[in-house]
Design a protein around this motif. Sequence first.
Motif, PDB file in Angstrom:
ATOM      1  N   ASP A  47       0.857  -1.185   0.000  1.00  0.00           N
ATOM      2  CA  ASP A  47       0.000   0.000   0.000  1.00  0.00           C
ATOM      3  C   ASP A  47       0.888   1.228   0.000  1.00  0.00           C
ATOM      4  O   ASP A  47       1.746   1.382   0.872  1.00  0.00           O
ATOM      5  N   ALA A  85      -4.375   1.845   4.740  1.00  0.00           N
ATOM      6  CA  ALA A  85      -3.128   1.070   4.671  1.00  0.00           C
ATOM      7  C   ALA A  85      -2.859   0.352   5.993  1.00  0.00           C
ATOM      8  O   ALA A  85      -2.475  -0.824   6.006  1.00  0.00           O
ATOM      9  N   ASN A  88      -5.334  -2.516   6.518  1.00  0.00           N
ATOM     10  CA  ASN A  88      -4.918  -3.663   5.704  1.00  0.00           C
ATOM     11  C   ASN A  88      -3.770  -4.411   6.383  1.00  0.00           C
ATOM     12  O   ASN A  88      -3.769  -5.648   6.446  1.00  0.00           O
TER      13      ASN A  88
END
Length: 131
Positions: A47, A85, A88
């Motif tokens: 990311d 990000a 994730n």
Amino acid sequence: MDIFSSNKIMVLDTEYETSPKRLLAIAYLVYTCDNLTNKWIKSKSIDFIKFPKEIFKVDESGEAFQYHKLSNSFLEENGVDIRTALENFSNALSEVDIIVGQNILTADIHIIRKEAIGVNLWFEKIRTLLK
């Protein structure tokens, strides 16, 4: 039975700007052992982070840029917000038994912690998972 047959291993790396210190990319490979075939399966995630222009811009003439080469225009086009990000990363981390990488304690975890505190994910999620 192989000691790693049920483990998931994460190989972690980050890229960041040094002045001010801001996370620009978080990348990791997760290796999972398939117990049926006894082979490792690899998944990859990266990311890139985009910040609102009024909050942060990469110094494209700075020393860190010479290494990471992540321009403002690239991050704007390819990035996600910092919270996404880190969410994730947190989701991937929740399934991992072992984390390896170069400078993960002195650099990667430090910059992740700094950014995660800013979006209220450090104490709620990531710190607990890293313990």
